[in-house]
Design a protein around this motif. Structure first.
Motif, mmCIF file in Angstrom:
data_model
loop_
_atom_site.group_PDB
_atom_site.id
_atom_site.type_symbol
_atom_site.label_atom_id
_atom_site.label_comp_id
_atom_site.label_asym_id
_atom_site.label_seq_id
_atom_site.Cartn_x
_atom_site.Cartn_y
_atom_site.Cartn_z
ATOM 1 N N LEU A 1 -4.838 7.062 6.440
ATOM 2 C CA LEU A 1 -3.837 6.505 5.369
ATOM 3 C C LEU A 1 -3.500 5.329 5.208
ATOM 4 C CD1 LEU A 1 -1.967 9.938 5.290
ATOM 5 C CD2 LEU A 1 -3.291 9.184 3.530
ATOM 6 N N TYR A 2 -3.544 4.672 6.441
ATOM 7 C CA TYR A 2 -2.962 3.361 6.327
ATOM 8 C C TYR A 2 -3.865 2.472 5.481
ATOM 9 C CZ TYR A 2 -1.740 -1.416 8.380
ATOM 10 O OH TYR A 2 -1.100 -2.846 8.349
ATOM 11 N N ARG B 1 4.798 3.757 5.956
ATOM 12 C CA ARG B 1 5.624 4.994 6.420
ATOM 13 C C ARG B 1 5.554 5.094 7.778
ATOM 14 N NH1 ARG B 1 2.817 9.990 3.342
ATOM 15 N NH2 ARG B 1 2.716 10.661 5.496
ATOM 16 N N ARG C 1 0.725 -1.174 -0.292
ATOM 17 C CA ARG C 1 -0.085 0.043 -0.052
ATOM 18 C C ARG C 1 0.868 1.339 -0.127
ATOM 19 N NH1 ARG C 1 -3.836 -1.793 4.946
ATOM 20 N NH2 ARG C 1 -4.374 -3.850 3.970
ATOM 21 N N PRO C 2 0.182 2.460 -0.517
ATOM 22 C CA PRO C 2 1.246 3.567 -0.772
ATOM 23 C C PRO C 2 1.570 4.316 0.768
ATOM 24 C CG PRO C 2 -1.054 4.066 -1.256
ATOM 25 C CD PRO C 2 -0.800 2.460 -1.231
ATOM 26 N N TYR C 3 1.011 3.961 1.644
ATOM 27 C CA TYR C 3 1.258 4.731 3.003
ATOM 28 C C TYR C 3 1.324 3.848 4.055
ATOM 29 C CZ TYR C 3 -0.467 8.696 0.284
ATOM 30 O OH TYR C 3 -0.607 9.598 -0.694
ATOM 31 N N VAL D 1 2.635 6.908 9.712
ATOM 32 C CA VAL D 1 1.298 6.389 9.745
ATOM 33 C C VAL D 1 1.051 4.969 10.258
ATOM 34 C CG1 VAL D 1 -0.310 5.692 7.826
ATOM 35 C CG2 VAL D 1 1.153 7.264 7.273
#
Length: 128
Positions: free
Chosen positions: A80-81, A71, A66-68, A74
């Protein structure tokens, strides 16, 4: 802004008075809100004037893809998760020979600085 569906045109679908100098109509992702209730699905108008609807399902995407989610800033409780947690998978096309009505196709062309709109009519799944 809101939900819409995408309409793809096959090569031989003719749009009258299509503006010169733009991408061919079949290379454009047209939008509509007029077929049933918009669900962000894709429809196709075939060269012989049939209306097809994409069938699809979703599959889970692992957090590491996944994109976030990976991080440091996050956490699992963060919205955003969840971004990108489902992936859409194409299953095929179904013919909508039951569709009877009109809807508008729209696309905003930056070159023209305008919204191009067409109204199409289907009678029992066949383009008029």
């Amino acid at each position: 802004m809101g939900l819409f569906d995408t309409v793809e045109l096959y090569d031989d679908v003719h749009l009258p008075e299509y503006p010169d100098g733009l991408a061919p109509a079949e290379d454009v992702d047209w939008q509509t809100k007029g077929i049933d209730r918009p669900t962000m699905t894709t429809f196709r108008i075939t060269a012989d004037g049939r209306l097809l609807e994409e069938e699809w399902h979703t599959e889970a995407v692992p957090p590491e893809d996944r994109p976030y989610a990976s991080r440091d800033d996050v956490g699992e409780e963060d919205l955003l998760y969840m971004a990108g947690c489902r992936n859409r998978v194409h299953d095929g096309w179904i013919e909508r020979d039951d569709y009877h009505g009109r809807f508008k196709l729209k696309h905003s062309f930056e070159d023209l600085d305008t919204l191009v709109t067409y109204q199409v009519t289907f009678t029992h799944g066949q383009l008029e």
